[in-house]
Design an enzyme around this catalytic site. Structure first.
Site, PDB file in Angstrom:
ATOM      1  N   LYS A  89       4.236 -18.876   5.753  1.00  0.00           N
ATOM      2  CA  LYS A  89       3.679 -19.421   6.988  1.00  0.00           C
ATOM      3  C   LYS A  89       3.220 -18.244   7.874  1.00  0.00           C
ATOM      4  CE  LYS A  89       6.986 -19.519  10.627  1.00  0.00           C
ATOM      5  NZ  LYS A  89       7.734 -20.138  11.651  1.00  0.00           N
ATOM      6  N   ASP A 129       4.353 -22.331  16.004  1.00  0.00           N
ATOM      7  CA  ASP A 129       5.320 -21.556  15.218  1.00  0.00           C
ATOM      8  C   ASP A 129       6.450 -22.425  14.655  1.00  0.00           C
ATOM      9  OD1 ASP A 129       6.082 -18.940  14.283  1.00  0.00           O
ATOM     10  OD2 ASP A 129       7.791 -19.047  15.661  1.00  0.00           O
ATOM     11  N   HIS A 173      10.812 -22.633   4.851  1.00  0.00           N
ATOM     12  CA  HIS A 173      12.173 -22.380   4.397  1.00  0.00           C
ATOM     13  C   HIS A 173      13.162 -23.437   4.911  1.00  0.00           C
ATOM     14  CE1 HIS A 173      12.403 -20.181   8.227  1.00  0.00           C
ATOM     15  NE2 HIS A 173      13.688 -20.463   8.191  1.00  0.00           N
ATOM     16  N   ARG A 199       0.819  -1.223   0.000  1.00  0.00           N
ATOM     17  CA  ARG A 199       0.000   0.000   0.000  1.00  0.00           C
ATOM     18  C   ARG A 199       0.848   1.267   0.000  1.00  0.00           C
ATOM     19  NH1 ARG A 199      -3.115  -1.250   5.317  1.00  0.00           N
ATOM     20  NH2 ARG A 199      -0.942  -1.618   5.732  1.00  0.00           N
ATOM     21  N   LYS A 211      16.957 -25.614   2.921  1.00  0.00           N
ATOM     22  CA  LYS A 211      18.339 -25.627   3.423  1.00  0.00           C
ATOM     23  C   LYS A 211      19.129 -26.752   2.755  1.00  0.00           C
ATOM     24  CE  LYS A 211      17.378 -23.568   7.908  1.00  0.00           C
ATOM     25  NZ  LYS A 211      18.245 -22.403   7.844  1.00  0.00           N
ATOM     26  N   GLU A 243      17.071 -21.520  19.301  1.00  0.00           N
ATOM     27  CA  GLU A 243      17.363 -20.130  18.916  1.00  0.00           C
ATOM     28  C   GLU A 243      17.901 -19.391  20.127  1.00  0.00           C
ATOM     29  OE1 GLU A 243      14.123 -18.553  15.942  1.00  0.00           O
ATOM     30  OE2 GLU A 243      13.130 -19.518  17.618  1.00  0.00           O
ATOM     31  N   HIS A 283       8.234 -26.635  10.845  1.00  0.00           N
ATOM     32  CA  HIS A 283       9.645 -26.945  10.599  1.00  0.00           C
ATOM     33  C   HIS A 283      10.063 -28.309  11.164  1.00  0.00           C
ATOM     34  CE1 HIS A 283       9.731 -22.901   9.320  1.00  0.00           C
ATOM     35  NE2 HIS A 283       9.875 -22.336  10.503  1.00  0.00           N
ATOM     36  N   LYS A 327      13.247 -20.691  22.351  1.00  0.00           N
ATOM     37  CA  LYS A 327      13.891 -19.387  22.181  1.00  0.00           C
ATOM     38  C   LYS A 327      14.782 -19.102  23.377  1.00  0.00           C
ATOM     39  CE  LYS A 327      10.619 -17.174  19.154  1.00  0.00           C
ATOM     40  NZ  LYS A 327      11.605 -17.106  18.068  1.00  0.00           N
TER      41      LYS A 327
HETATM   42  P1  NAP Z   1       5.498  -7.059   7.623  1.00  0.00           P
HETATM   43  O1  NAP Z   1       6.881  -6.580   7.838  1.00  0.00           O
HETATM   44  O2  NAP Z   1       4.403  -6.598   8.535  1.00  0.00           O
HETATM   45  O3  NAP Z   1       5.103  -6.685   6.114  1.00  0.00           O
HETATM   46  C1  NAP Z   1       3.789  -6.768   5.653  1.00  0.00           C
HETATM   47  C2  NAP Z   1       3.742  -6.262   4.212  1.00  0.00           C
HETATM   48  O4  NAP Z   1       2.399  -6.333   3.756  1.00  0.00           O
HETATM   49  C3  NAP Z   1       4.199  -4.828   4.053  1.00  0.00           C
HETATM   50  O5  NAP Z   1       4.906  -4.723   2.839  1.00  0.00           O
HETATM   51  C4  NAP Z   1       2.881  -4.082   3.969  1.00  0.00           C
HETATM   52  O6  NAP Z   1       3.114  -2.891   3.274  1.00  0.00           O
HETATM   53  C5  NAP Z   1       2.033  -5.066   3.192  1.00  0.00           C
HETATM   54  N1  NAP Z   1       0.585  -4.904   3.390  1.00  0.00           N
HETATM   55  C6  NAP Z   1      -0.080  -4.822   4.573  1.00  0.00           C
HETATM   56  N2  NAP Z   1      -1.410  -4.683   4.334  1.00  0.00           N
HETATM   57  C7  NAP Z   1      -1.571  -4.677   2.993  1.00  0.00           C
HETATM   58  C8  NAP Z   1      -2.700  -4.565   2.129  1.00  0.00           C
HETATM   59  N3  NAP Z   1      -3.942  -4.413   2.602  1.00  0.00           N
HETATM   60  N4  NAP Z   1      -2.499  -4.618   0.802  1.00  0.00           N
HETATM   61  C9  NAP Z   1      -1.263  -4.772   0.297  1.00  0.00           C
HETATM   62  N5  NAP Z   1      -0.143  -4.881   1.055  1.00  0.00           N
HETATM   63  C10 NAP Z   1      -0.312  -4.829   2.379  1.00  0.00           C
HETATM   64  O7  NAP Z   1       5.401  -8.644   7.627  1.00  0.00           O
HETATM   65  P2  NAP Z   1       6.596  -9.688   7.321  1.00  0.00           P
HETATM   66  O8  NAP Z   1       7.356  -9.925   8.570  1.00  0.00           O
HETATM   67  O9  NAP Z   1       7.331  -9.249   6.107  1.00  0.00           O
HETATM   68  O10 NAP Z   1       5.766 -11.021   7.041  1.00  0.00           O
HETATM   69  C11 NAP Z   1       5.115 -11.262   5.817  1.00  0.00           C
HETATM   70  C12 NAP Z   1       4.596 -12.714   5.817  1.00  0.00           C
HETATM   71  O11 NAP Z   1       5.707 -13.598   5.937  1.00  0.00           O
HETATM   72  C13 NAP Z   1       3.668 -13.060   6.985  1.00  0.00           C
HETATM   73  O12 NAP Z   1       2.731 -14.024   6.561  1.00  0.00           O
HETATM   74  C14 NAP Z   1       4.621 -13.700   8.004  1.00  0.00           C
HETATM   75  O13 NAP Z   1       3.941 -14.586   8.876  1.00  0.00           O
HETATM   76  C15 NAP Z   1       5.548 -14.449   7.069  1.00  0.00           C
HETATM   77  N6  NAP Z   1       6.886 -14.720   7.628  1.00  0.00           N
HETATM   78  C16 NAP Z   1       7.705 -13.696   7.981  1.00  0.00           C
HETATM   79  C17 NAP Z   1       8.975 -13.975   8.490  1.00  0.00           C
HETATM   80  C18 NAP Z   1       9.933 -12.865   8.857  1.00  0.00           C
HETATM   81  O14 NAP Z   1      11.051 -13.191   9.229  1.00  0.00           O
HETATM   82  N7  NAP Z   1       9.554 -11.614   8.759  1.00  0.00           N
HETATM   83  C19 NAP Z   1       9.387 -15.305   8.633  1.00  0.00           C
HETATM   84  C20 NAP Z   1       8.527 -16.328   8.254  1.00  0.00           C
HETATM   85  C21 NAP Z   1       7.273 -16.013   7.734  1.00  0.00           C
HETATM   86  P3  NAP Z   1       2.140  -1.608   3.379  1.00  0.00           P
HETATM   87  O15 NAP Z   1       1.923  -1.320   4.833  1.00  0.00           O
HETATM   88  O16 NAP Z   1       2.888  -0.555   2.641  1.00  0.00           O
HETATM   89  O17 NAP Z   1       0.891  -1.997   2.691  1.00  0.00           O
END
Ligand code: NAP
Length: 489
Positions: free
Chosen positions: A149, A236, A179, A51, A183, A217, A241, A336
């Site tokens: 996930k 989680d 992920h 967004r 590995k 971790e 995993h 953790k």
């Molecule tokens: P995040 O940092 O909160 O990022 C969320 C993203 O979604 C942002 O780019 C946000 O940008 C966008 N977004 C939010 N609402 C939206 C909407 N209505 N329309 C379009 N875009 C929207 O989350 P994240 O940590 O990257 O995680 C993303 C996914 O990966 C989740 O399912 C999480 O469970 C999974 N995951 C993350 C990690 C990790 O290490 N971070 C690890 C494993 C899995 P805007 O606010 O600009 O829209």
């Protein structure tokens, strides 16, 4: 040894959530490394979508910063970075509304190439994205979606999500990412098991005493406290995993190394898992680090709930009820703020049936340990004679197959799990992705454990930060006259 890079076909990869944490930390730096390795064809494009009100240049700046921050140890030339950034586009889009979809459609129109859509957003948006892609005519037979996930929080929600995605995409188009499966060592586990004659005859309850899987971790919940407290270690880590690692170590040899053959065998393992008895589980919550509470608060402080009953540690014993594994316990442990960051699978073989060495009073067992991180590699502990004139005393020594030592720096070049998995998506290879029925079966096994805790108002036991977990976890092993491997880096 020089690793071979096979370029993939031309593609457009749309990253929904392209400005988020996962995209900046893993997906985009990973794509950049594949670009530098020559794996991305010249016409490939990466399209960030979120967004935030950015133009393409603003997005390129954001990605350049992310690469500088998260790829800082990766050597590259300035023109390589420019070449990669030139492939990037950005579309401001709302998954829940109609804004931006016409722009994305226009950008993708008229190209005859693979279209991959990475859902790197909150799972609550997965259904909206799938629906919009269909509505705007972007979900054709050549397109595929990558789903992050967590995939549901129990069997019911996973079923609903599977059903929602199935309305718009075939199962062969859905890539549920874990992920851990990307590995290097995890794939090597299959190579070691099914590429050698040595291990397979011994890979059963007749020769294996028990198997341990540890994912430890050192970090706490950090900024993810709110999310984590609704989830816990079981949801989680164990449901996905650790379950995947368990499947790979325990499954029967598939007929071929192809997606459905491998996933059929993994599914059979999950379905053969025994329910876990309450006294075969230990749960824990980490405590604050003494003298450093401000930087390393305890779990309950970190999640902002002084009465939280969510576990940051879980250890359990389970069995697989089939001919191969009947009687062999599998011990799973994850937590953790533990002593070291370490992911390891350990296969502990039985002792020889009779010792011919009268002078040796020790217990000797072959131990095969497969390390996923750090120092990816495989070690086999063998028993030899202690050198010197002291008689026939035995000592256990490791046969080390650390990849960096065995293959040299180039052969051991570690491709990050996300890099490999994204390239697999483009290649259309689902072997390392979870199928819908696998995910549901994993929840069907996990749900009763969590429901049991809730019904009993179970409170996790405290454990020290920097330790190997609560005493209950050691008790679980001690009762069986076994012990956990020390958690070490
Ligand atoms: P995040 O940092 O909160 O990022 C969320 C993203 O979604 C942002 O780019 C946000 O940008 C966008 N977004 C939010 N609402 C939206 C909407 N209505 N329309 C379009 N875009 C929207 O989350 P994240 O940590 O990257 O995680 C993303 C996914 O990966 C989740 O399912 C999480 O469970 C999974 N995951 C993350 C990690 C990790 O290490 N971070 C690890 C494993 C899995 P805007 O606010 O600009 O829209």
């Amino acid at each position: 040894m020089v690793s071979r890079v096979i370029p993939v076909d031309p593609f457009d990869l749309v990253i929904f959530g392209g400005t988020g944490d996962l995209a900046r930390r893993k997906i985009l730096p990973g794509l950049f490394r594949r670009f530098c390795a020559g794996q991305m064809p010249p016409s490939a494009r990466v399209i960030g979508a979120a967004r935030s009100d950015l133009d393409t240049q603003g997005y390129r700046d954001l990605v350049a910063d992310a690469i500088a921050e998260f790829n800082s140890d990766f050597d590259h030339e300035a023109d390589q970075l420019k070449g990669f950034l030139d492939r990037l586009e950005y579309v401001a889009i709302d998954a829940k509304g109609q804004e931006g979809w016409a722009d994305l459609q226009k950008l993708l129109q008229g190209t005859d190439r693979i279209e991959a859509y990475y859902f790197s957003v909150s799972p609550s948006l997965f259904g909206d994205l799938a629906e919009r892609l269909q509505q705007w005519g972007m979900a054709d037979a050549n397109s595929r979606i990558v789903v992050e996930k967590p995939f549901g929080r129990d069997l019911q929600t996973a079923r609903t999500l599977n059903a929602t995605l199935a309305k718009y995409f075939d199962e062969r188009q859905i890539y549920r990412i874990d992920h851990y499966l990307g590995k290097e060592t995890v794939q090597n586990l299959m190579a070691v098991r099914f590429g050698n004659m040595l291990f397979e005859p011994l890979w059963n309850s007749q020769y294996v005493d028990h198997i341990q899987i540890t994912v430890a971790e050192t970090v706490g919940v950090g900024g993810r406290g709110e999310y984590y407290d609704k989830s816990g270690a079981m949801r989680d880590m164990v449901q996905n995993h650790l379950m995947q690692l368990l499947c790979l170590i325990a499954m029967e040899p598939p007929a071929r190394f192809d997606p459905d053959a491998v996933r059929d065998e993994k599914l059979k393992v999950i379905r053969a898992l025994d329910p876990v008895k309450p006294h075969h589980i230990a749960r824990g919550q980490y405590q604050a680090e003494p003298c450093n509470e401000a930087h390393h608060p305890g779990y309950r402080t970190a999640v902002g709930d002084p009465r939280s009953r969510t576990e940051s540690f879980v250890a359990l014993k389970t069995h697989i009820s089939n001919w191969r594994w009947a009687g062999t316990p599998f011990y799973l442990r994850t937590g953790k703020r533990m002593a070291a960051r370490s992911s390891e699978i350990t296969v502990v073989f039985k002792e020889t049936p009779h010792s011919i060495f009268a002078e040796d009073a020790g217990r000797h067992r072959n131990v095969l340990s497969i390390r996923l991180q750090p120092n990816e590699g495989i070690t086999l502990g063998v028993t030899i004679k202690e050198p010197g004139p002291g008689g026939m005393r035995l000592v256990d020594v490791p046969l080390d197959m650390t990849f960096a030592d065995a293959l040299g720096p180039e052969g051991a070049e570690q491709v990050d799990a996300y890099e490999r998995l994204i390239m697999d998506v483009i290649r259309g290879n689902q072997t390392l992705f979870m199928r819908g029925d696998e995910v549901e079966a994993a929840w069907a096994w996990t749900d009763p454990i969590i429901q049991g805790w809730e019904a009993r108002n179970d409170v996790p036991k405290p454990y020290d930060s920097g330790s190997d977990g609560p005493t209950d976890a050691f008790e679980l092993m001690r009762r069986d006259q076994r012990q956990w491997r020390e958690v070490s880096a």
